[in-house]
Design a protein around this motif. Structure first.
Motif, mmCIF file in Angstrom:
data_model
loop_
_atom_site.group_PDB
_atom_site.id
_atom_site.type_symbol
_atom_site.label_atom_id
_atom_site.label_comp_id
_atom_site.label_asym_id
_atom_site.label_seq_id
_atom_site.Cartn_x
_atom_site.Cartn_y
_atom_site.Cartn_z
ATOM 1 N N ALA A 207 0.812 -1.226 0.000
ATOM 2 C CA ALA A 207 0.000 0.000 0.000
ATOM 3 C C ALA A 207 0.840 1.267 0.000
ATOM 4 O O ALA A 207 0.303 2.377 0.051
ATOM 5 C CB ALA A 207 -0.979 0.029 1.173
ATOM 6 N N LYS A 208 2.170 1.122 -0.076
ATOM 7 C CA LYS A 208 3.055 2.289 -0.078
ATOM 8 C C LYS A 208 3.681 2.528 -1.439
ATOM 9 O O LYS A 208 4.152 3.629 -1.725
ATOM 10 C CB LYS A 208 4.149 2.109 0.979
ATOM 11 C CG LYS A 208 3.606 2.105 2.403
ATOM 12 C CD LYS A 208 4.719 2.159 3.420
ATOM 13 C CE LYS A 208 4.163 2.283 4.819
ATOM 14 N NZ LYS A 208 5.218 2.426 5.843
ATOM 15 N N ARG A 209 3.726 1.506 -2.260
ATOM 16 C CA ARG A 209 4.219 1.626 -3.623
ATOM 17 C C ARG A 209 3.233 0.947 -4.556
ATOM 18 O O ARG A 209 2.560 -0.019 -4.175
ATOM 19 C CB ARG A 209 5.590 0.954 -3.773
ATOM 20 C CG ARG A 209 6.707 1.634 -2.985
ATOM 21 C CD ARG A 209 7.428 2.672 -3.812
ATOM 22 N NE ARG A 209 8.479 3.328 -3.053
ATOM 23 C CZ ARG A 209 9.714 2.839 -2.909
ATOM 24 N NH1 ARG A 209 10.037 1.670 -3.451
ATOM 25 N NH2 ARG A 209 10.614 3.512 -2.226
ATOM 26 N N ARG A 210 3.189 1.401 -5.771
ATOM 27 C CA ARG A 210 2.272 0.809 -6.738
ATOM 28 C C ARG A 210 2.709 -0.616 -7.069
ATOM 29 O O ARG A 210 3.874 -0.862 -7.371
ATOM 30 C CB ARG A 210 2.230 1.667 -8.008
ATOM 31 C CG ARG A 210 1.169 1.216 -8.991
ATOM 32 C CD ARG A 210 1.055 2.195 -10.129
ATOM 33 N NE ARG A 210 0.018 1.790 -11.062
ATOM 34 C CZ ARG A 210 -0.306 2.465 -12.147
ATOM 35 N NH1 ARG A 210 0.338 3.601 -12.441
ATOM 36 N NH2 ARG A 210 -1.262 2.043 -12.950
ATOM 37 N N ALA A 211 1.764 -1.541 -6.998
ATOM 38 C CA ALA A 211 2.037 -2.942 -7.299
ATOM 39 C C ALA A 211 0.715 -3.619 -7.633
ATOM 40 O O ALA A 211 -0.361 -3.142 -7.250
ATOM 41 C CB ALA A 211 2.702 -3.637 -6.108
ATOM 42 N N ALA A 212 0.793 -4.726 -8.354
ATOM 43 C CA ALA A 212 -0.413 -5.472 -8.703
ATOM 44 C C ALA A 212 -1.096 -5.956 -7.424
ATOM 45 O O ALA A 212 -0.440 -6.491 -6.524
ATOM 46 C CB ALA A 212 -0.063 -6.649 -9.606
ATOM 47 N N ARG A 213 -2.397 -5.780 -7.354
ATOM 48 C CA ARG A 213 -3.140 -6.144 -6.155
ATOM 49 C C ARG A 213 -3.511 -7.625 -6.114
ATOM 50 O O ARG A 213 -4.103 -8.084 -5.145
ATOM 51 C CB ARG A 213 -4.412 -5.292 -6.058
ATOM 52 C CG ARG A 213 -4.145 -3.788 -5.884
ATOM 53 C CD ARG A 213 -3.498 -3.500 -4.542
ATOM 54 N NE ARG A 213 -3.195 -2.096 -4.344
ATOM 55 C CZ ARG A 213 -4.051 -1.218 -3.813
ATOM 56 N NH1 ARG A 213 -5.253 -1.615 -3.447
ATOM 57 N NH2 ARG A 213 -3.704 0.048 -3.658
ATOM 58 N N ARG A 214 -3.175 -8.365 -7.154
ATOM 59 C CA ARG A 214 -3.457 -9.797 -7.187
ATOM 60 C C ARG A 214 -2.330 -10.500 -7.940
ATOM 61 O O ARG A 214 -1.580 -9.850 -8.684
ATOM 62 C CB ARG A 214 -4.793 -10.080 -7.881
ATOM 63 C CG ARG A 214 -4.830 -9.638 -9.333
ATOM 64 C CD ARG A 214 -6.094 -10.069 -10.038
ATOM 65 N NE ARG A 214 -6.123 -9.612 -11.423
ATOM 66 C CZ ARG A 214 -5.502 -10.220 -12.422
ATOM 67 N NH1 ARG A 214 -4.768 -11.312 -12.191
ATOM 68 N NH2 ARG A 214 -5.579 -9.745 -13.650
ATOM 69 N N PRO A 215 -2.186 -11.797 -7.776
ATOM 70 C CA PRO A 215 -1.171 -12.519 -8.544
ATOM 71 C C PRO A 215 -1.467 -12.430 -10.037
ATOM 72 O O PRO A 215 -2.627 -12.481 -10.460
ATOM 73 C CB PRO A 215 -1.301 -13.958 -8.038
ATOM 74 C CG PRO A 215 -1.947 -13.844 -6.697
ATOM 75 C CD PRO A 215 -2.866 -12.663 -6.787
ATOM 76 N N LEU A 216 -0.405 -12.282 -10.833
ATOM 77 C CA LEU A 216 -0.526 -12.337 -12.282
ATOM 78 C C LEU A 216 -0.249 -13.773 -12.703
ATOM 79 O O LEU A 216 0.764 -14.354 -12.319
ATOM 80 C CB LEU A 216 0.469 -11.391 -12.943
ATOM 81 C CG LEU A 216 0.409 -9.929 -12.497
ATOM 82 C CD1 LEU A 216 1.536 -9.133 -13.142
ATOM 83 C CD2 LEU A 216 -0.952 -9.315 -12.826
ATOM 84 N N VAL A 217 -1.149 -14.342 -13.501
ATOM 85 C CA VAL A 217 -1.043 -15.757 -13.850
ATOM 86 C C VAL A 217 -0.986 -15.911 -15.363
ATOM 87 O O VAL A 217 -1.818 -15.366 -16.093
ATOM 88 C CB VAL A 217 -2.236 -16.560 -13.291
ATOM 89 C CG1 VAL A 217 -2.094 -18.047 -13.659
ATOM 90 C CG2 VAL A 217 -2.325 -16.403 -11.780
#
Length: 291
Positions: A207-217
């Protein structure tokens, strides 16, 4: 330093390694070992025949209790929760108490999240510390037969997780180089060929840096995101990269204006393609490491 403290300090690196494997967190491991010290310093030494076994048993149970609380907290974590990396940097003094903990791979730490607390403890004690089933039974207050079942179940769950845990640093370095060189050369077909429909990429921004909120499959979804990230970085300034060892495996460290922005590493599958990609962006887990 008295003999009680000397005994504890001699065991501290092993206890740190045990608790880091249990919790996947550096500070959490240190706190669990500190709690173990408090129990040790208050114990009746005349009743302890084997200090090393006593300390390992207490540390394991402290870590189990801590992990139960941590799991509840991770249920509300923003995006995927990933274990904290241990980065080996030439510019920093080695942290000797974490030397043994470095041997635990990030892919294995991540995979162990699917185990129960007792399965995880039994597996770690057996596989990493070569504990006998009688010792594991004493630690977990269970029968030897029950502990054998715990270890067997944990091994099966980990085997089904996808990534290999026996890949050499050379294998990881070669696969990483081919993948990232293909992306930087904009040869996306070559990059896609190193991924499979079952490949998984996870990114932790906390929640402090932008990142995918779910696993990428799957290769297509993973490559779409990596391609977008590459194109964004290409249009910005201040980006540099270098390779370092993270939990004994090569990883790409990316910096912006000299500050560490992300750590990326991977684990291959049985066919030598990418099974698992780890991208850590949470600044709380990256520490204060400058280029």
């Amino acid at each position: 330093m008295n003999i009680v403290a000397n005994i504890f300090e001699a065991e501290r690196p092993k206890l740190i390694s045990l608790c880091y494997r249990m919790l996947g967190e550096r500070a959490g491991a240190e706190d669990a070992v500190q709690d173990t010290w408090l129990k040790w310093s208050a114990a009746d030494m005349t009743q302890i025949d084997n200090p090393a076994a006593w300390l390992r048993r207490v540390a394991t149970n402290v870590a189990i209790d801590t992990l139960r609380t941590a799991h509840r907290q991770r249920e509300v974590y923003v995006g995927p929760w990933l274990p904290e990396p241990l980065i080996q940097c030439e510019t920093q003094e080695p942290v000797h108490q974490f030397e043994l903990a470095l041997e635990c791979e990030l892919a294995l730490l991540w995979a162990m999240e699917r185990l129960t607390e007792r399965e995880r403890a039994a597996f770690i004690l057996r596989e990493a510390f070569d504990a006998s089933y009688s010792d594991i039974a004493a630690t977990l207050d269970a029968t030897e037969a029950a502990c054998r079942q715990l270890v067997s179940r944990s091994q099966k769950k980990l085997q089904d997780s996808g990534p290999r845990f026996d890949a050499t640093p050379e294998e990881v370095a070669d696969l990483s180089q081919r993948f990232f060189m293909a992306i930087m050369a904009e040869d996306f077909d070559a990059a896609l060929s190193l991924l499979t429909p079952n490949s998984v990429a996870l990114s932790d921004g906390g929640a402090k840096r932008r990142a995918a909120r779910r696993p990428l499959v799957g290769g297509n979804e993973i490559l779409q995101v990596f391609r977008a990230l590459y194109e964004k970085a290409r249009d910005e300034t201040g980006w540099t990269t270098r390779i370092a060892y993270v939990n004994t495996k090569p990883a790409f460290l990316r910096y912006q204006f000299g500050r560490l922005d992300s750590v990326t590493t991977l684990a291959p599958d049985q066919d030598g393609k990418i099974a698992w990609l780890y991208i850590m962006r949470n600044p709380d887990k990256l520490g204060d490491i400058e280029q």
